[in-house]
Design a protein around this motif. Structure first.
Motif, PDB file in Angstrom:
ATOM      1  N   HIS A  69       6.359   8.033  -1.592  1.00  0.00           N
ATOM      2  CA  HIS A  69       7.743   8.495  -1.550  1.00  0.00           C
ATOM      3  C   HIS A  69       8.144   8.901  -2.972  1.00  0.00           C
ATOM      4  N   VAL A  70       8.460  10.168  -3.117  1.00  0.00           N
ATOM      5  CA  VAL A  70       8.756  10.748  -4.426  1.00  0.00           C
ATOM      6  C   VAL A  70      10.232  11.130  -4.473  1.00  0.00           C
ATOM      7  N   PHE A  71      10.901  10.722  -5.545  1.00  0.00           N
ATOM      8  CA  PHE A  71      12.315  11.040  -5.729  1.00  0.00           C
ATOM      9  C   PHE A  71      12.508  11.751  -7.069  1.00  0.00           C
ATOM     10  N   PHE A  72      13.045  12.963  -7.037  1.00  0.00           N
ATOM     11  CA  PHE A  72      13.466  13.655  -8.250  1.00  0.00           C
ATOM     12  C   PHE A  72      14.942  13.324  -8.468  1.00  0.00           C
ATOM     13  N   LEU A  73      15.222  12.592  -9.546  1.00  0.00           N
ATOM     14  CA  LEU A  73      16.594  12.153  -9.805  1.00  0.00           C
ATOM     15  C   LEU A  73      17.390  13.285 -10.450  1.00  0.00           C
ATOM     16  N   THR A  74      18.593  13.539  -9.928  1.00  0.00           N
ATOM     17  CA  THR A  74      19.453  14.582 -10.491  1.00  0.00           C
ATOM     18  C   THR A  74      20.888  14.067 -10.564  1.00  0.00           C
ATOM     19  N   ARG A  75      21.663  14.733 -11.392  1.00  0.00           N
ATOM     20  CA  ARG A  75      23.109  14.479 -11.449  1.00  0.00           C
ATOM     21  C   ARG A  75      23.865  15.783 -11.202  1.00  0.00           C
ATOM     22  N   GLU A  76      23.360  16.584 -10.295  1.00  0.00           N
ATOM     23  CA  GLU A  76      23.971  17.886 -10.028  1.00  0.00           C
ATOM     24  C   GLU A  76      25.346  17.759  -9.385  1.00  0.00           C
TER      25      GLU A  76
ATOM     26  N   ILE B 253      -3.041  17.445  -7.271  1.00  0.00           N
ATOM     27  CA  ILE B 253      -1.653  17.130  -6.946  1.00  0.00           C
ATOM     28  C   ILE B 253      -1.333  17.496  -5.503  1.00  0.00           C
ATOM     29  N   THR B 254      -1.948  18.566  -4.978  1.00  0.00           N
ATOM     30  CA  THR B 254      -1.719  18.926  -3.575  1.00  0.00           C
ATOM     31  C   THR B 254      -2.279  17.861  -2.648  1.00  0.00           C
ATOM     32  N   THR B 255      -3.469  17.350  -2.978  1.00  0.00           N
ATOM     33  CA  THR B 255      -4.047  16.264  -2.193  1.00  0.00           C
ATOM     34  C   THR B 255      -3.187  15.012  -2.275  1.00  0.00           C
ATOM     35  N   MET B 256      -2.692  14.734  -3.488  1.00  0.00           N
ATOM     36  CA  MET B 256      -1.851  13.563  -3.698  1.00  0.00           C
ATOM     37  C   MET B 256      -0.572  13.628  -2.862  1.00  0.00           C
ATOM     38  N   LEU B 257      -0.029  14.825  -2.724  1.00  0.00           N
ATOM     39  CA  LEU B 257       1.253  14.987  -2.038  1.00  0.00           C
ATOM     40  C   LEU B 257       1.100  15.230  -0.537  1.00  0.00           C
ATOM     41  N   ARG B 258      -0.138  15.294  -0.064  1.00  0.00           N
ATOM     42  CA  ARG B 258      -0.382  15.629   1.348  1.00  0.00           C
ATOM     43  C   ARG B 258       0.319  14.658   2.286  1.00  0.00           C
ATOM     44  N   HIS B 259       0.327  13.388   1.920  1.00  0.00           N
ATOM     45  CA  HIS B 259       0.946  12.379   2.783  1.00  0.00           C
ATOM     46  C   HIS B 259       2.265  11.873   2.184  1.00  0.00           C
ATOM     47  N   ALA B 260       2.863  12.677   1.326  1.00  0.00           N
ATOM     48  CA  ALA B 260       4.061  12.226   0.619  1.00  0.00           C
ATOM     49  C   ALA B 260       5.339  12.721   1.290  1.00  0.00           C
ATOM     50  N   SER B 261       6.372  11.914   1.157  1.00  0.00           N
ATOM     51  CA  SER B 261       7.730  12.334   1.490  1.00  0.00           C
ATOM     52  C   SER B 261       8.454  12.540   0.159  1.00  0.00           C
TER      53      SER B 261
ATOM     54  N   SER C 133       0.808  -1.225   0.000  1.00  0.00           N
ATOM     55  CA  SER C 133       0.000   0.000   0.000  1.00  0.00           C
ATOM     56  C   SER C 133       0.839   1.274   0.000  1.00  0.00           C
ATOM     57  N   SER C 134       2.110   1.166  -0.331  1.00  0.00           N
ATOM     58  CA  SER C 134       2.975   2.337  -0.450  1.00  0.00           C
ATOM     59  C   SER C 134       3.405   2.496  -1.907  1.00  0.00           C
ATOM     60  N   LEU C 135       3.559   3.752  -2.316  1.00  0.00           N
ATOM     61  CA  LEU C 135       3.881   4.076  -3.698  1.00  0.00           C
ATOM     62  C   LEU C 135       5.219   4.795  -3.760  1.00  0.00           C
ATOM     63  N   VAL C 136       6.068   4.397  -4.680  1.00  0.00           N
ATOM     64  CA  VAL C 136       7.333   5.069  -4.942  1.00  0.00           C
ATOM     65  C   VAL C 136       7.290   5.633  -6.352  1.00  0.00           C
ATOM     66  N   LEU C 137       7.588   6.930  -6.492  1.00  0.00           N
ATOM     67  CA  LEU C 137       7.694   7.578  -7.796  1.00  0.00           C
ATOM     68  C   LEU C 137       9.133   8.023  -8.009  1.00  0.00           C
ATOM     69  N   LEU C 138       9.703   7.642  -9.146  1.00  0.00           N
ATOM     70  CA  LEU C 138      11.043   8.078  -9.540  1.00  0.00           C
ATOM     71  C   LEU C 138      10.869   9.024 -10.730  1.00  0.00           C
ATOM     72  N   ILE C 139      11.077  10.314 -10.506  1.00  0.00           N
ATOM     73  CA  ILE C 139      10.775  11.328 -11.513  1.00  0.00           C
ATOM     74  C   ILE C 139      12.068  11.819 -12.147  1.00  0.00           C
ATOM     75  N   ALA C 140      12.125  11.754 -13.467  1.00  0.00           N
ATOM     76  CA  ALA C 140      13.317  12.211 -14.191  1.00  0.00           C
ATOM     77  C   ALA C 140      13.058  12.099 -15.681  1.00  0.00           C
ATOM     78  N   PRO C 141      13.768  12.879 -16.502  1.00  0.00           N
ATOM     79  CA  PRO C 141      13.678  12.695 -17.950  1.00  0.00           C
ATOM     80  C   PRO C 141      14.319  11.378 -18.364  1.00  0.00           C
TER      81      PRO C 141
ATOM     82  N   TYR D 278      11.843  13.928  -2.076  1.00  0.00           N
ATOM     83  CA  TYR D 278      13.284  14.118  -1.970  1.00  0.00           C
ATOM     84  C   TYR D 278      13.894  14.465  -3.321  1.00  0.00           C
ATOM     85  N   ARG D 279      14.983  15.213  -3.258  1.00  0.00           N
ATOM     86  CA  ARG D 279      15.892  15.286  -4.397  1.00  0.00           C
ATOM     87  C   ARG D 279      16.935  14.197  -4.180  1.00  0.00           C
ATOM     88  N   LEU D 280      17.102  13.327  -5.166  1.00  0.00           N
ATOM     89  CA  LEU D 280      18.048  12.212  -5.055  1.00  0.00           C
ATOM     90  C   LEU D 280      19.206  12.454  -6.008  1.00  0.00           C
TER      91      LEU D 280
END
Length: 297
Positions: free
Chosen positions: A224-231, A267-275, A127-135, A277-279
Motif C-alpha cells: 500500500h503506497v501513499f503519496f502525501l500531499t497538502r494540495e 518498479i513495475t514488478t514491485m507495483l504489480r500487486h500494489a494499491s 507480510s504487508s508493506l506500507v510506503l509513505l512517500i513525501a519530501p 493512493y494520493r493522500l
C-alpha cells in the motif's frame, strides 16, 4: 549495507563533550551497528583539521576557517567517518551531531551501487508493506510512529532502499527525528511515545521490537503506497487511487528510479500487486484513520 566506524576526536580539554558525543552516537546509530571510538586530543598535539592521507571526501568544514570537521574514508565495505568536535556547548553541540548524522546517512544512500532509493517511510505488518512517500517535513515520521501503535514495525522512516541485484527491500533504520508538535499529535491519537522509546535530542531511539531489520523479498504481495500531499489544506483528509502511469510520474520526483531502473522493470514488478493512493493530509487523527481504512488490519 556498509559497516560504519565513527571516529570521534576533538581539540581541547572538554571531556564532557567527548562523553556526550560517544553516548549520542552509540544511541542514535545503534541500529547501524556502529563502532564508536574516541580520541581525546591535547591542545597542540597535532594540527587541528589534519586529515588522514587516505581520506575519500570531506563532508563538512568550519564556516569561518574552512578547517575540516567531518570526512569519510572508504575501505571496501567499511565506511570510516572522522569527526572533529570543537569546544561547543549545549544545543550547538547537539546541532553538530544531528548534522553529522544526516550527512553520514545521505552519503551512504547516494554511494550505494545498484540500489534504488525512494524518499519514503516503510512499515511492515503481516507480510504487508506500507510506503509513505513525501519530501521532508510532510509528516512521514509522525505517521510512521503512530502506525507502530497499530501493530506495524519500522524498516525506515525517511529513505527506502531496494537492492536491485538481490531483489530485496533493505531496511535503513535511522532513528526517527521528530519535528514540531509530533509528541502532542501522537499523544492525542492515544500513543504515548515516551513510554516506549527514549529521546536523544530530536531523535527517537526505538526498542528492537518496533524495528524490522531483516531484508524483505520483493515483490511483496500486499503493498500500500501513499503519496502525501497538502494540495487541499484545511479540508478533511482523503485518499484517491492512482494509476500506474500516475504513480511512476510522481515516483520519479521522489526517487532515483529513472537512473537505476530506466526500463522500469523492477518498479513495475514491485507495483504489480500494489494499491497506490494520493493522500491529502488533514487533521492528524483524520489522516491516520484514512490510512487504516485501506490497509490490512
Amino acid at each position: 549495507m556498509a559497516t560504519f566506524l565513527v571516529d570521534v576526536g576533538f581539540q581541547g580539554q572538554d571531556a564532557g563533550a567527548l562523553r556526550q558525543a560517544r553516548n549520542w552516537f552509540e544511541d542514535v546509530f545503534r541500529p547501524f551497528r556502529v563502532l564508536v571510538t574516541a580520541k581525546r586530543e591535547q591542545t597542540g598535539t597535532r594540527c587541528f583539521g589534519e586529515l588522514p592521507k587516505d581520506h575519500t571526501e570531506v563532508l563538512l568544514r568550519e564556516r569561518t576557517t574552512s578547517q575540516p570537521l567531518m570526512w569519510v574514508t572508504r575501505r571496501g565495505k567499511v565506511l570510516d567517518v572522522g569527526l572533529h568536535i570543537l569546544e561547543r556547548a549545549g544545543s550547538d553541540l547537539l546541532s553538530f551531531f544531528e548534522r553529522a548524522e544526516e550527512l553520514i546517512s545521505n552519503y551512504v544512500v547516494t554511494h550505494l551501487q545498484r540500489h534504488l532509493w525512494i524518499h519514503a517511510a516503510a512499515l511492515y505488518k503481516n507480510s504487508s508493506l506500507v510506503l509513505l512517500i513525501a519530501p521532508s517535513g510532510m509528516g512521514k515520521t509522525t505517521l510512521s510512529l503512530a502506525l507502530l501503535d497499530r501493530g506495524y514495525v519500522l524498516a525506515t522512516d525517511d529513505v527506502t532502499l531496494f537492492d536491485l541485484e538481490m531483489g530485496q527491500l533493505m531496511p535503513f533504520p535511522r532513528c526517527p527525528r521528530i519535528r514540531g508538535n509530533a509528541l502532542g499529535a501522537l499523544r492525542n491519537s492515544g500513543f504515548h511515545l515516551l513510554e516506549r522509546a527514549t529521546l536523544r535530542g530530536r531523535y527517537v531511539v526505538l526498542p528492537a521490537r518496533h524495528l524490522h531489520l531483516a531484508p524483505i523479498d520483493c515483490p511483496v504481495r500486499g503493498v500500500h503506497v501513499f503519496f502525501l500531499t497538502r494540495e487541499h489544506a484545511g479540508v478533511s483528509a482523503g485518499v484517491q487511487p492512482l494509476t500506474l502511469s500516475e504513480t511512476i510520474r510522481l515516483l520519479a520526483k521522489q526517487s532515483n528510479v529513472l537512473a537505476q531502473d530506466p526500463q522500469l522493470e523492477f518498479i513495475t514488478t514491485m507495483l504489480r500487486h500494489a494499491s497506490v493512493y494520493r493522500l491529502d493530509l488533514g487533521a492528524f487523527d483524520d489522516t491516520l484513520e484514512r490510512i487504516m481504512e485501506v490497509t490490512p488490519q
